[in-house]
Enzyme design. Structure first.
Site, PDB file in Angstrom:
ATOM      1  N   SER A 263      -0.109 -82.848  68.466  1.00 58.15           N
ATOM      2  CA  SER A 263      -1.392 -83.321  68.120  1.00 58.15           C
ATOM      3  C   SER A 263      -2.283 -82.000  67.766  1.00 58.15           C
ATOM      4  O   SER A 263      -1.902 -80.702  68.295  1.00 58.15           O
ATOM      5  CB  SER A 263      -2.180 -84.071  68.950  1.00 58.15           C
ATOM      6  OG  SER A 263      -2.933 -83.374  69.728  1.00 58.15           O
ATOM      7  N   ASP A 264      -3.005 -81.901  66.773  1.00 61.90           N
ATOM      8  CA  ASP A 264      -3.828 -80.826  66.840  1.00 61.90           C
ATOM      9  C   ASP A 264      -5.139 -80.768  68.141  1.00 61.90           C
ATOM     10  O   ASP A 264      -4.930 -81.913  68.846  1.00 61.90           O
ATOM     11  CB  ASP A 264      -4.618 -80.729  65.390  1.00 61.90           C
ATOM     12  CG  ASP A 264      -5.245 -79.352  65.333  1.00 61.90           C
ATOM     13  OD1 ASP A 264      -5.338 -78.451  66.187  1.00 61.90           O
ATOM     14  OD2 ASP A 264      -5.321 -78.994  64.025  1.00 61.90           O
ATOM     15  N   TYR A 265      -5.837 -79.872  68.224  1.00 71.03           N
ATOM     16  CA  TYR A 265      -6.741 -79.551  69.171  1.00 71.03           C
ATOM     17  C   TYR A 265      -7.775 -81.129  69.620  1.00 71.03           C
ATOM     18  O   TYR A 265      -8.532 -81.063  68.837  1.00 71.03           O
ATOM     19  CB  TYR A 265      -7.451 -78.494  69.251  1.00 71.03           C
ATOM     20  CG  TYR A 265      -8.120 -77.701  70.181  1.00 71.03           C
ATOM     21  CD1 TYR A 265      -7.907 -76.714  70.569  1.00 71.03           C
ATOM     22  CD2 TYR A 265      -9.251 -78.383  70.904  1.00 71.03           C
ATOM     23  CE1 TYR A 265      -8.094 -75.855  71.799  1.00 71.03           C
ATOM     24  CE2 TYR A 265      -9.782 -77.658  71.957  1.00 71.03           C
ATOM     25  CZ  TYR A 265      -9.260 -76.448  72.454  1.00 71.03           C
ATOM     26  OH  TYR A 265      -9.810 -75.862  73.550  1.00 71.03           O
ATOM     27  N   ASP A 266      -7.398 -81.526  70.422  1.00 69.29           N
ATOM     28  CA  ASP A 266      -8.005 -83.029  71.120  1.00 69.29           C
ATOM     29  C   ASP A 266      -8.215 -83.836  70.002  1.00 69.29           C
ATOM     30  O   ASP A 266      -8.984 -84.954  69.827  1.00 69.29           O
ATOM     31  CB  ASP A 266      -9.557 -82.381  71.051  1.00 69.29           C
ATOM     32  CG  ASP A 266     -10.342 -83.478  72.006  1.00 69.29           C
ATOM     33  OD1 ASP A 266      -9.816 -84.376  72.410  1.00 69.29           O
ATOM     34  OD2 ASP A 266     -11.622 -83.866  71.796  1.00 69.29           O
ATOM     35  N   ALA A 267      -6.927 -83.829  69.023  1.00 65.24           N
ATOM     36  CA  ALA A 267      -7.114 -85.066  68.125  1.00 65.24           C
ATOM     37  C   ALA A 267      -6.845 -86.344  68.460  1.00 65.24           C
ATOM     38  O   ALA A 267      -7.240 -87.100  67.765  1.00 65.24           O
ATOM     39  CB  ALA A 267      -6.009 -84.507  66.876  1.00 65.24           C
TER      40      ALA A 267
END
Ligand code: NOJ
Length: 722
Positions: A263-267
């Protein structure tokens, strides 16, 4: 390790340990690092607990830290599963090469490969295992601050440069400590954020998605990229990280991708904010169901996966499969045998910023600069004795652009340094003139700048946009030159018309007013470590500009979106593109075409396009067509030219673009030299996405042209037979 051994390892793990493998934390939680964080900080869980089970770490800076992280973890993990260490090595580790958008302007896949190989050597020696690169989002809107991270508005360039980067970075054997794995991003269509506002919603038809957005991700996966990162945005109503159509139907079923999805950052956590999950636990369910293997930073997987499996809401098989993909990647990197991979402080010292790497960075900076306009001011005369270097970027060190590693500016060669190295005898006056911050109207330095301009034989005016105004989360609604820079340009050029403008910026800027008064404009983008040397060599003609715009430059922000491969509409504006034509597809206040079109770029020499030859008038599906473009250097300097081949399909079942780049080659010609540039065109390049979202070609007549967008020349036609 054999697959059986990995399987045995997996079988012996607790649910918490499995969830840990799918969890990524900031390195800063475990050791002290000076790292750029691109999202909300803070972990909900104690470092000690996480460290025992953790699968991967995000962002650190050197081999010492890499070893420290690995040692700390291995001492705590009873399974002794090494950490995966991941960093955004986007355009260099220590030696910074130009931003990706500039690299796109080089139209040179080989140069991209050289730069990527250099970055990979330094990153591997720093202990990096995975880079979050290449970023191949099709980006056509300069309001979006992340446009600098992509090579081009054209997926063909993104595909070729992205694939070149993947191949060189990964090499043939990931266990080789000189190579690292690539994570392609941001899947999908992140660059189409509505109104250019970062993280914004994307609504786009499946046909447009398949035609203009998906091909570049696919090309990088076909080149072997081992990981992929779903984008932050929602796509047609579903955030990518939970988008089963994107991740299961397209990525797994159609493309056969079997690597790791991160995932992207905290997605994952942001699924709650998007409003598709009621709470974090449901967010984890959705992301797992869509096939997201690793949760970046917020520990949602670690917190909720074990209980979700116990409750039967996430099948243990899904968890095991995801963990297995992570273990397999670690195994492929050889981490079970050598957890430090390439991390080596000695090698790092030897490679970082070494002369060979600086030479590559300098060449890349030279070859990606685009000469937009030149009324004869450039190159500067070698016998000039007094030069004024004016403007907010005249002495700037931050010329590396977003995603340069922390502290990169310490190593940047500034313009005065570069100029003094090349022209030691020159009398150089450096004046700032004004600021370049958004909203900064202070023009107090104009008088001093005017004075310096008047007293010099020539002026180099350094304008642009501060480094921190483009990149993630840096959108603008008005992409004109910020601050009082235009007023500075007017004052300086009045005082001394022998003025050349150098531009330093990460996004296309509106240059309409500047273009009216500046006799010469050289777009340098953010050139990186060797900025000053490259600029000096370009200014005096020791290097000949050869970049071509990989994205058009607008006349006004209101023109967006303005893809070069636009369609005709039913009422195209009559050419030439000036005046008011009621009831045509046009504006009352500005021409339709960009100020500088895609593919534009001048040189200190001139090239004549002598002829375009097709070896056949008609082809069948299985044939190929040989297209020869004959080009001659008609000037007096050696130079490079990116020869571009455009296609038009005048009649098809769906509307087709008025011009579509289908191939390019960069050549070098001595003065007077003539060369045949040979392209092979196959049926595959004639395909498009039909109304039913199938990839098809249709028999009929096609046009091929060379030149650049909006200025095509030497057109010929051929037929694809039924
Ligand atoms: C957020 C960015 O969107 C992505 O490109 C990057 O790789 C991650 N943060 C990790 O830094």
């Amino acid at each position: 390790m054999t697959h059986e051994a990995l399987k045995a390892l997996l079988d012996g793990m607790t649910l918490e340990e499995k969830a840990g493998q799918l969890t990524q934390c900031n390195a800063g939680q475990f050791i002290s690092v000076d790292a750029e964080i691109t999202g909300p900080e803070g972990q909900p869980l104690p470092a000690e607990e996480l460290n025992r089970v953790l699968g991967s770490v995000l962002t650190f800076e050197n081999a010492g830290q890499a070893r420290q992280l690995q040692d700390l973890h291995l001492a705590a993990d009873r399974n002794r599963i090494p950490l995966l260490l991941m960093v955004d090595v986007i355009h260099g580790m220590k030696t910074t090469y130009p931003i990706p958008l500039a690299m796109g302007c080089s139209f040179d896949d080989g140069l991209m490969a050289e730069c990527a190989a250099m970055a990979c050597r330094e990153a591997a020696a720093a202990g990096v295992h995975v880079t979050f690169n290449p970023m191949v989002d099709t980006a056509r809107d300069a309001r979006w601050g992340r446009i600098l991270e992509t090579c081009s508005e054209e997926p063909l360039i993104n595909s070729r440069m992205g694939a070149a980067l993947v191949r060189t970075t990964q090499g043939d054997d990931l266990a080789d400590p000189e190579h690292i794995a690539c994570c392609v991003k941001h899947y999908a269509a992140y660059g189409a954020a509505e109104a250019g506002r970062d993280y914004n919603t994307v609504e786009i038809s499946e046909r447009a998605l398949r035609e203009s957005y998906l091909p570049a991700y696919r090309a990088c996966l076909d080149a072997g990229a081992r990981l992929i990162m779903p984008s932050f945005n929602s796509l047609n109503g579903i955030p990518s990280v939970a988008n089963k159509w994107l991740m299961n139907t397209v990525l797994h079923d159609e493309w056969g991708f079997r690597g790791v999805v991160i995932s992207d950052y905290d997605a994952v956590g942001e699924l709650v904010t998007h409003g598709v999950a009621a709470d974090m636990k449901e967010a984890v369910c959705l992301a797992m169901a869509a096939g997201c293997d690793i949760d970046m930073v917020k520990c949602a997987y670690y917190q909720y996966l074990p209980e979700l499996v116990r409750e039967g809401r996430v099948p243990e098989k899904a968890l095991d499969d995801a963990v297995m993909r992570v273990l397999e990647l670690k195994n492929e990197l050889g981490l079970f045998e050598n957890p430090y991979h390439g991390a080596d402080e000695e090698t790092e010292k030897r490679l970082n910023l070494c002369p060979a790497h600086r030479e590559i960075a300098r060449r890349a900076a030279e070859e990606s600069a685009v000469l937009l306009k030149n009324d004869g001011v450039l190159p500067l005369k070698k016998d000039i004795r007094k030069l004024a270097l004016i403007g907010p970027f005249a002495e700037e060190k931050r010329l590396n652009g977003f995603w340069s590693r922390p502290g990169a500016e310490k190593y940047t060669v500034t313009l005065p340094e570069g100029i003094r190295d090349l022209m030691p005898e020159l009398e150089l006056t450096v004046v700032r003139g004004c600021g370049a911050e958004l909203g900064d109207t202070d023009a107090g330095g104009l008088a001093e700048a005017e004075e310096a301009a008047r007293n010099a034989e020539a002026v180099v005016l350094c304008l642009g946009e501060p480094e921190h105004d483009s990149g993630e989360g840096r959108s603008r609604t008005d992409v004109t030159l910020p601050g009082a820079q235009l007023a500075l340009a007017e004052a300086v050029m009045k005082a001394n018309p022998n003025t050349a403008v150098l531009l330093f910026n990460g996004r296309p800027l509106v240059l309409t007013e500047l273009e009216k008064i500046a006799p010469a404009i050289l777009e340098m983008w953010y050139p990186g470590t060797e900025a000053g040397h490259a600029a000096a060599r370009l200014l005096w003609g020791n290097a000949n500009p050869c970049g071509k715009l990989s994205v058009g430059l607008p006349r006004s922000t209101g023109q967006y979106p303005m893809p070069y491969n636009r369609t005709n509409t039913g009422r195209p504006k009559p050419q030439p593109d000036s005046g008011v034509f009621p009831f045509s597809s046009s504006y009352l206040d500005t021409p339709n075409l960009p100020l500088y079109s895609f593919g534009h770029g001048l040189s200190y020499t001139t090239f004549e396009y002598v002829k375009l030859t097709l070896d056949k008038k008609a082809i069948r599906k299985e044939d190929s067509l040989t297209v020869t473009v004959t080009v001659r250097n008609t000037g007096s300097m050696p130079g490079k030219e990116a020869v571009q081949l455009y296609l038009r399909d005048p009649v098809a079942s769906v509307v087709r673009p008025v011009q579509q780049l289908i191939d390019y080659q960069k050549i070098r010609l001595e003065p007077g030299e003539k060369q045949d540039v040979v392209f092979t065109v196959t049926e595959k390049q004639l395909r498009f996405i039909s109304f039913d979202c199938e990839e098809v070609s249709e028999p009929g007549v096609f046009e091929l042209s060379t030149g650049h967008a909006d200025h095509l020349k030497l057109t010929d036609r051929f037929t694809l037979e039924a």
